[in-house]
Design a protein around this motif. Structure first.
Motif, PDB file in Angstrom:
ATOM      1  N   GLY A 195       0.813  -1.209   0.000  1.00  0.00           N
ATOM      2  CA  GLY A 195       0.000   0.000   0.000  1.00  0.00           C
ATOM      3  C   GLY A 195       0.845   1.256   0.000  1.00  0.00           C
ATOM      4  N   ALA A 238      -4.500   0.397  -5.232  1.00  0.00           N
ATOM      5  CA  ALA A 238      -3.251   0.034  -4.554  1.00  0.00           C
ATOM      6  C   ALA A 238      -2.601   1.200  -3.836  1.00  0.00           C
ATOM      7  N   SER A 239      -2.881   2.422  -4.303  1.00  0.00           N
ATOM      8  CA  SER A 239      -2.161   3.604  -3.798  1.00  0.00           C
ATOM      9  C   SER A 239      -3.121   4.723  -3.446  1.00  0.00           C
ATOM     10  N   VAL A 270      -1.952  -4.417   1.093  1.00  0.00           N
ATOM     11  CA  VAL A 270      -3.381  -4.252   0.837  1.00  0.00           C
ATOM     12  C   VAL A 270      -3.786  -5.207  -0.283  1.00  0.00           C
ATOM     13  N   ALA A 296      -5.666  -5.457  -3.743  1.00  0.00           N
ATOM     14  CA  ALA A 296      -6.034  -4.512  -4.800  1.00  0.00           C
ATOM     15  C   ALA A 296      -6.585  -5.262  -6.008  1.00  0.00           C
ATOM     16  N   LEU A 341      -6.294   4.541   1.861  1.00  0.00           N
ATOM     17  CA  LEU A 341      -5.424   3.524   2.450  1.00  0.00           C
ATOM     18  C   LEU A 341      -4.382   4.122   3.387  1.00  0.00           C
TER      19      LEU A 341
END
Length: 371
Positions: A66, A92-93, A72, A74, A97
């Protein structure tokens, strides 16, 4: 009667798929014999992946790093026939998060998004669409490219830490280890902004405060982006400070220099991806909408893109939204013959939010009854 229902998400209440289902329910109350096709759309940011899956792309889930190191899960998707993959940086980014603190604004990175690109390459993708939006980082996409083999080195030849706050420490960019599959893969960056990489309209100044950056952090991030751009220009001759490069913390910028990447208008890319043209050709009436139909919508957001494409074919357009703050005359210029908001039928914004699907269906019925 053939009805095409092509909404964007109702942010915070309904996904594009949920909004389309509610509109379909409302439309069938008025035209029970209609043939209804649902086709959720997006501007290229959050919602792009969902639109792809609704259009027949196969969804996958990967464990990635993450934006603040913590792993994480994704999602991403690929079409098995066309080998086109779809990725969202928010998966993802994303800013959801990480906490929006000054420290995180400087540390956040896009490494996990690069891992998703690697997964798509491994799955045989020959084209990758990247939806940009909802990001936590301001790292110019450096984290993602580092996941794909790029090295950012300091003056002593050591790797600099991930994150936009470390870009000022970069002395050398080493691209010798980049995944060779990148060169033969078309990467299309979907953006809905035209902000440059740096400067007062750039990624750090405009979007940094939303990610937790204070004034000092904004200046540091902006200086890092400017510094990185100068290194890239010296190494490759490519100017990465172009319109749209400031999206998602500058994510597209480095890709334009080190990959076969283009920056494209998000709605146009999504419309092509989901087959909007073909769907419009088979429709008699189009229903579209989003959470808030406002002045910003008229600047080219997805529902107006749908309306314009339908209007060009002579198709009547109905707008259903959570709220509507633009005039009927403004919407009529885009071929809209009726517009009703969930707030109107619910009686208050609070009631509309509490039962968003129900009131969206009611608003759709009311709009169609009014034609």
């Amino acid at each position: 009667m053939r009805i095409l229902i092509a909404p964007d998400k109702f942010k915070g209440t309904l996904t594009g798929v949920e909004a389309a289902a509610a509109m379909s329910e409302g439309a069938l109350r008025v035209y029970p014999d209609a043939v209804v096709t649902t086709l959720p759309v997006a501007d290229g940011g959050e919602g792009t992946l969902e639109a792809a899956v609704a259009a027949g792309f196969e969804e996958h889930m990967n464990a990635v790093v993450g934006p603040i190191i913590k792993p994480v899960g994704a999602a991403w998707a690929i079409h098995q026939d066309t080998h086109v993959a779809v990725i969202e940086t928010a998966q993802a980014s994303g800013y959801l998060l990480s906490e929006p603190t000054v420290e995180n604004a400087l540390r956040a990175h896009s490494y996990g998004s690069g891992q998703l690109i690697a997964a798509a390459l491994e799955a045989g993708a020959t084209e990758i669409i990247i939806g940009l939006g909802g990001s936590a980082m301001t790292d110019a996409g450096s984290g993602a490219l580092r996941a794909l083999g790029l090295k950012l080195l300091d003056a002593h030849g050591n790797l600099v830490p991930l994150g936009g706050g470390s870009l000022l420490d970069v002395a050398t960019i080493n691209a010798s280890g980049l995944d060779p599959r990148l060169a033969g893969t078309k990467i299309r960056m979907a953006v809905d902004v035209d902000n440059p990489l740096y400067g007062y309209n750039g990624a750090a100044h405009v979007f940094g405060p939303q990610k937790g950056a204070d004034a000092d952090a904004v200046e540091k991030l902006d200086a890092g982006l400017r510094h990185l751009a100068s290194l890239v220009r010296a190494a490759t001759g490519v100017d990465i400070d172009v319109p749209g490069a400031g999206a998602a913390g500058g994510f597209p910028s480095l890709f334009t220099a080190y990959a076969n990447a283009t920056i494209e208008r998000g709605f146009d890319l999504v419309a092509e991806m989901v087959g909007l043209d073909a769907a419009l050709n088979g429709a008699d009436l189009v229903i579209t909408g989003e959470g808030s139909m406002d002045e910003q919508s008229l600047s080219g957001k997805a529902p107006i893109g749908v309306a314009d494409a339908a209007h060009a074919r002579g198709l009547p357009v109905v707008v259903v939204a959570g709220r509507i703050t633009v005039t009927a005359q403004e919407l009529a210029a885009h071929g809209v013959v009726a517009a009703v908001s969930a707030t109107d039928v619910a009686g208050s914004p609070e009631a509309a939010l509490a039962e968003a699907a129900m009131h969206t269906a009611r608003a759709t019925s009311e709009a169609l009854n009014g034609i």
